[in-house]
Structures are given as C-alpha cells and as structure tokens.
Design a protein around this motif. Structure first.
Motif, PDB file in Angstrom:
ATOM      1  N   ALA A 106       0.792  -1.229   0.396  1.00  0.00           N
ATOM      2  CA  ALA A 106      -0.220  -0.030   0.162  1.00  0.00           C
ATOM      3  C   ALA A 106       0.901   1.018   0.072  1.00  0.00           C
ATOM      4  O   ALA A 106       0.356   1.993  -1.076  1.00  0.00           O
ATOM      5  N   ILE A 146      -3.181   4.122   1.043  1.00  0.00           N
ATOM      6  CA  ILE A 146      -2.805   3.602   0.163  1.00  0.00           C
ATOM      7  C   ILE A 146      -2.479   4.915  -0.621  1.00  0.00           C
ATOM      8  O   ILE A 146      -2.980   5.438  -0.961  1.00  0.00           O
ATOM      9  N   LEU A 173      -7.132  -2.428  -2.525  1.00  0.00           N
ATOM     10  CA  LEU A 173      -5.879  -2.431  -3.829  1.00  0.00           C
ATOM     11  C   LEU A 173      -5.967  -2.697  -5.365  1.00  0.00           C
ATOM     12  O   LEU A 173      -5.406  -2.396  -5.580  1.00  0.00           O
ATOM     13  N   ASP A 184      -3.197  -2.967  -7.929  1.00  0.00           N
ATOM     14  CA  ASP A 184      -2.819  -3.595  -8.084  1.00  0.00           C
ATOM     15  C   ASP A 184      -3.475  -4.913  -8.945  1.00  0.00           C
ATOM     16  O   ASP A 184      -4.263  -4.657  -8.966  1.00  0.00           O
TER      17      ASP A 184
END
Length: 205
Positions: free
Chosen positions: A107, A126, A159, A164
């Motif tokens: 993060a 994040i 995420l 990601d």
C-alpha cells in the motif's frame, strides 16, 4: 536465482522458526527465509512482534505499522543485497501481523513484486501508483475467529481499485492458521503468477 525467495513474516507472539515449519511444504518450489519480528513480544514470555498490540485501537494501528516499516525495509534490503537481487524480486509472505506488514509494504508503494497475505488486514493508507503494480494474493479462512474474512475482502477491493493485481482465495475449516488448503492456494498462485523481471543488484568488485 533458480527458485523464488519467499521472505516470511510471522504473526504476533510467534517466531520465524514456527512460520518456517508451517511453510516447509513450499520448499520444492521456493526458498523460504523466515524473519523474526524486530521486537520481543511484550505480552508474553517468548515470541516476537513487528509492533506492539498492547492497547491498540483501529485509529492507532496505522501509526504503529508505519513505525515498524523502516526496520523491516532495512532487513529486506540487507537480505536482497546478500542474495544479489533487487528487493522487489523477493516474494513477501505474511501471516496475521506479518500479513499486516506485507500489505502495508504494498500500500505504501515500498514493494511492487509479489506479496502474499494470509489472515491479515490492510492498516496503512494506499499511496498513488507511481511505478509498476504489485501482484498480491490474499488467503483467508471463512471461519477465522481472530481476523474475519471481511478484512481481506476489504483489502483486496481497495488494492485492486488502486491498480494492483489482486487475487483473493477463501479457505474453509482452517481457522486462524496455515494448513493444507492455505498452502495449496499459495502454491497454485506462485506457479501461475510470474515474478517481476528485475535486474540484479549484485555489485561485482
């Protein structure tokens, strides 16, 4: 590097030895290097911790995680240098409190390689994506009495929204532990998810 190097981070009050034993079945496909937490466990006579959970609150946890990250980064950098690889070529694997640290590394954009979080939670802000995305596997048991699976579901969603590459695998009848189904999920993901192509950091004299 013939096999990937997994750097394993244990849960609070546990040890590198305990986690290495739990992850021993991964030896045919990866080298597992388990690290002891940077501090002695402050709520028991033995074990280690990455940060104290004494009187921890939801609001205070991110501060404690942030305070623990520099020491972890230093150890990862030393390990990577010893092996002649880029830190991001290491595969991070954390369980419980170790998973908290692993997810915080992703993060905070401190790790953009492969990361595996077992029975964890995201306790760090994040940051915006500035480089390549991380590849993240979250494994969580539906019957975990310590960390509800909703914590991993939330981390996975956040995420993924940040860019990601995220996979979530749910297990059954494992509880807050690492068992056969956990290892199978990890093994399958490692085989299917390529390691990042990074140049060696080895300096030859």
């Amino acid at each position: 590097m013939s096999r990937p190097i997994i750097v394993a981070l244990h849960g609070v009050g546990s040890s590198a030895r305990d986690l290495a034993a739990a992850l021993a079945p991964l030896a045919p496909i990866a080298e597992v290097v388990a690290l002891d937490g940077c501090e002695p466990f402050d709520r028991g006579p033995s074990g280690r911790q990455w940060f104290s959970i004494a009187s921890v609150t939801e609001a205070d946890r991110p501060r404690r995680v942030a305070g623990a990250l520099p020491r972890l980064i230093n150890r990862l950098d030393r390990l990577a240098a010893d092996r002649g690889v880029d830190r991001h070529a290491l595969t991070l694997l954390g369980f419980s409190q170790g998973a908290i640290m692993t997810l915080a590394m992703v993060a905070q954009r401190l790790h953009h390689g492969r990361a595996i979080a077992v029975a964890g939670r995201l306790a760090a802000p994040i940051l915006p994506m500035e480089g390549r995305p991380a590849s993240v596997l979250l494994v969580h048991d539906r019957d975990d009495p310590i960390m509800p699976i909703s914590l991993s579901q939330d981390a996975a969603a956040r995420l993924a929204s940040a860019g990601d590459h995220v996979a979530l695998r749910a297990t059954d009848e494992v509880g807050h532990a690492i068992s056969g189904p956990t290892l199978s999920a990890i093994r399958d993901w490692l085989v299917a998810t390529p390691a990042p192509l990074l140049q060696s950091t080895l300096i030859e004299g």
